[in-house]
Design a protein around this motif. Sequence first.
Motif, PDB file in Angstrom:
ATOM      1  N   UNK A  91      59.841  44.609  47.816  1.00  0.00           N
ATOM      2  CA  UNK A  91      58.418  44.354  47.582  1.00  0.00           C
ATOM      3  C   UNK A  91      57.724  45.117  47.300  1.00  0.00           C
ATOM      4  N   UNK A  92      56.427  45.227  46.885  1.00  0.00           N
ATOM      5  CA  UNK A  92      55.270  46.172  46.343  1.00  0.00           C
ATOM      6  C   UNK A  92      54.160  45.681  46.387  1.00  0.00           C
ATOM      7  N   UNK A  93      53.122  46.365  46.403  1.00  0.00           N
ATOM      8  CA  UNK A  93      51.744  46.282  46.267  1.00  0.00           C
ATOM      9  C   UNK A  93      51.192  46.689  45.143  1.00  0.00           C
ATOM     10  N   UNK A  94      50.241  45.715  44.123  1.00  0.00           N
ATOM     11  CA  UNK A  94      49.640  45.848  43.297  1.00  0.00           C
ATOM     12  C   UNK A  94      47.803  45.544  43.805  1.00  0.00           C
ATOM     13  N   UNK A  95      46.952  45.960  43.259  1.00  0.00           N
ATOM     14  CA  UNK A  95      45.653  45.508  43.089  1.00  0.00           C
ATOM     15  C   UNK A  95      44.982  45.580  41.718  1.00  0.00           C
ATOM     16  N   UNK A  96      44.420  44.459  41.359  1.00  0.00           N
ATOM     17  CA  UNK A  96      43.933  44.435  40.273  1.00  0.00           C
ATOM     18  C   UNK A  96      42.293  44.883  40.496  1.00  0.00           C
ATOM     19  N   UNK A  97      41.803  45.778  39.780  1.00  0.00           N
ATOM     20  CA  UNK A  97      40.666  46.573  40.033  1.00  0.00           C
ATOM     21  C   UNK A  97      39.593  45.858  39.536  1.00  0.00           C
ATOM     22  N   UNK A  98      38.339  46.246  39.667  1.00  0.00           N
ATOM     23  CA  UNK A  98      37.105  45.739  39.218  1.00  0.00           C
ATOM     24  C   UNK A  98      37.176  45.383  37.745  1.00  0.00           C
ATOM     25  N   UNK A  99      37.600  46.450  36.970  1.00  0.00           N
ATOM     26  CA  UNK A  99      37.471  46.468  35.626  1.00  0.00           C
ATOM     27  C   UNK A  99      38.606  45.373  34.910  1.00  0.00           C
ATOM     28  N   UNK A 100      39.569  45.010  35.798  1.00  0.00           N
ATOM     29  CA  UNK A 100      40.484  44.080  34.943  1.00  0.00           C
ATOM     30  C   UNK A 100      39.978  42.717  35.483  1.00  0.00           C
ATOM     31  N   UNK A 101      39.431  42.490  36.946  1.00  0.00           N
ATOM     32  CA  UNK A 101      38.757  41.198  37.240  1.00  0.00           C
ATOM     33  C   UNK A 101      37.512  40.804  36.205  1.00  0.00           C
ATOM     34  N   UNK A 102      36.761  42.042  35.967  1.00  0.00           N
ATOM     35  CA  UNK A 102      35.387  41.581  35.148  1.00  0.00           C
ATOM     36  C   UNK A 102      35.854  41.163  33.842  1.00  0.00           C
ATOM     37  N   UNK A 103      36.991  41.625  33.206  1.00  0.00           N
ATOM     38  CA  UNK A 103      37.442  41.429  31.915  1.00  0.00           C
ATOM     39  C   UNK A 103      38.349  40.181  32.135  1.00  0.00           C
ATOM     40  N   UNK A 104      38.693  39.490  33.099  1.00  0.00           N
ATOM     41  CA  UNK A 104      39.392  38.310  33.110  1.00  0.00           C
ATOM     42  C   UNK A 104      40.804  38.435  32.776  1.00  0.00           C
ATOM     43  N   UNK A 105      41.346  39.555  33.170  1.00  0.00           N
ATOM     44  CA  UNK A 105      42.669  40.054  32.714  1.00  0.00           C
ATOM     45  C   UNK A 105      43.947  39.381  33.650  1.00  0.00           C
ATOM     46  N   UNK A 106      43.599  38.910  34.858  1.00  0.00           N
ATOM     47  CA  UNK A 106      44.438  38.458  35.936  1.00  0.00           C
ATOM     48  C   UNK A 106      45.799  38.067  35.297  1.00  0.00           C
ATOM     49  N   UNK A 107      45.527  36.729  34.463  1.00  0.00           N
ATOM     50  CA  UNK A 107      46.679  35.830  34.028  1.00  0.00           C
ATOM     51  C   UNK A 107      47.430  36.663  33.049  1.00  0.00           C
ATOM     52  N   UNK A 108      47.049  37.521  32.086  1.00  0.00           N
ATOM     53  CA  UNK A 108      47.466  38.246  31.278  1.00  0.00           C
ATOM     54  C   UNK A 108      48.542  39.337  31.793  1.00  0.00           C
ATOM     55  N   UNK A 109      48.028  40.012  32.967  1.00  0.00           N
ATOM     56  CA  UNK A 109      48.564  41.084  33.549  1.00  0.00           C
ATOM     57  C   UNK A 109      49.869  40.615  34.437  1.00  0.00           C
ATOM     58  N   UNK A 110      49.540  39.350  35.167  1.00  0.00           N
ATOM     59  CA  UNK A 110      50.599  38.777  35.572  1.00  0.00           C
ATOM     60  C   UNK A 110      51.857  38.128  34.871  1.00  0.00           C
ATOM     61  N   UNK A 111      51.447  37.947  33.373  1.00  0.00           N
ATOM     62  CA  UNK A 111      52.702  37.622  32.380  1.00  0.00           C
ATOM     63  C   UNK A 111      53.466  39.043  32.377  1.00  0.00           C
ATOM     64  N   UNK A 112      52.846  39.923  32.517  1.00  0.00           N
ATOM     65  CA  UNK A 112      54.024  41.449  32.218  1.00  0.00           C
ATOM     66  C   UNK A 112      54.880  41.306  33.503  1.00  0.00           C
ATOM     67  N   UNK A 113      54.613  40.934  34.671  1.00  0.00           N
ATOM     68  CA  UNK A 113      55.546  40.923  35.655  1.00  0.00           C
ATOM     69  C   UNK A 113      56.472  39.739  35.651  1.00  0.00           C
ATOM     70  N   UNK A 114      55.996  38.509  35.310  1.00  0.00           N
ATOM     71  CA  UNK A 114      56.525  37.143  35.081  1.00  0.00           C
ATOM     72  C   UNK A 114      57.891  37.353  34.215  1.00  0.00           C
ATOM     73  N   UNK A 115      57.461  38.072  33.083  1.00  0.00           N
ATOM     74  CA  UNK A 115      58.622  38.250  31.990  1.00  0.00           C
ATOM     75  C   UNK A 115      59.637  39.231  32.455  1.00  0.00           C
ATOM     76  N   UNK A 116      59.278  39.907  33.380  1.00  0.00           N
ATOM     77  CA  UNK A 116      60.379  41.063  34.004  1.00  0.00           C
ATOM     78  C   UNK A 116      61.125  40.550  35.246  1.00  0.00           C
ATOM     79  N   UNK A 117      60.954  39.239  35.713  1.00  0.00           N
ATOM     80  CA  UNK A 117      61.347  38.479  36.713  1.00  0.00           C
ATOM     81  C   UNK A 117      60.787  38.896  38.172  1.00  0.00           C
TER      82      UNK A 117
END
Length: 151
Positions: free
Chosen positions: A3-29
Motif C-alpha cells: 500500500x501507499x499514501x497519496x493526497x490530492x492537494x487543494x489545486x487538484x481539488x479546485x480544478x476538479x481533477x480527481x477522476x482524471x488523476x485516479x485514471x492514471x492509477x487505474x490504468x496501471x492496475x
Amino acid sequence: MGITFVMLKPDAVQRGLGYDIMQYFKKNGISIECFDVQIATEDKIRRHYEEVIAKYGEEFAQHMLDMFLNKTVVPIILSGGDDIIAQVRRIVGATEPAKAEKGTIRGDLGLGDSYARSVAEGRVVRNLIHASDSPEAVKREISIWLPKYKI
C-alpha cells in the motif's frame, strides 16, 4: 501486495481533477483501498510536513498553511504490487511540474509550475498531488489523515 499514501492537494481539488488523476492509477492496475474528503487543519498540515518545516523553517510552514489551511484535500490509500511506492511516484512524476515527463500526472495536468515561479511569487509550487516516499512515510501519513485505517 503493498500500500501507499497519496493526497490530492487543494489545486487538484479546485480544478476538479480527481477522476482524471485516479485514471492514471487505474490504468496501471493500482486500486483505491480508501479515501476521504477533508478540510485541511493546521495540526494535520504541520504534522504532515514536520520534517520539511524543521529543515526550512517557519517561513516554509507559513507557505504550506497558505496553500492548505481550510481547503479541501483528498487523502487516499492505494494498493498494488510490492513496489507500489516507487510505481506511484513514477506515475505522479517529478515534484516540479515544469520538469515532469509527459505521461505523468504532474507532467500532463500540472500546468508547468516551477520552483523559480513559485519563489518569485512567494508561495510553494503547485504540483497537484503528494505521494509518500517510503514505508515509514506511508505509515506516518496514514496515521495523520486516515487514522481509522489499520495497517
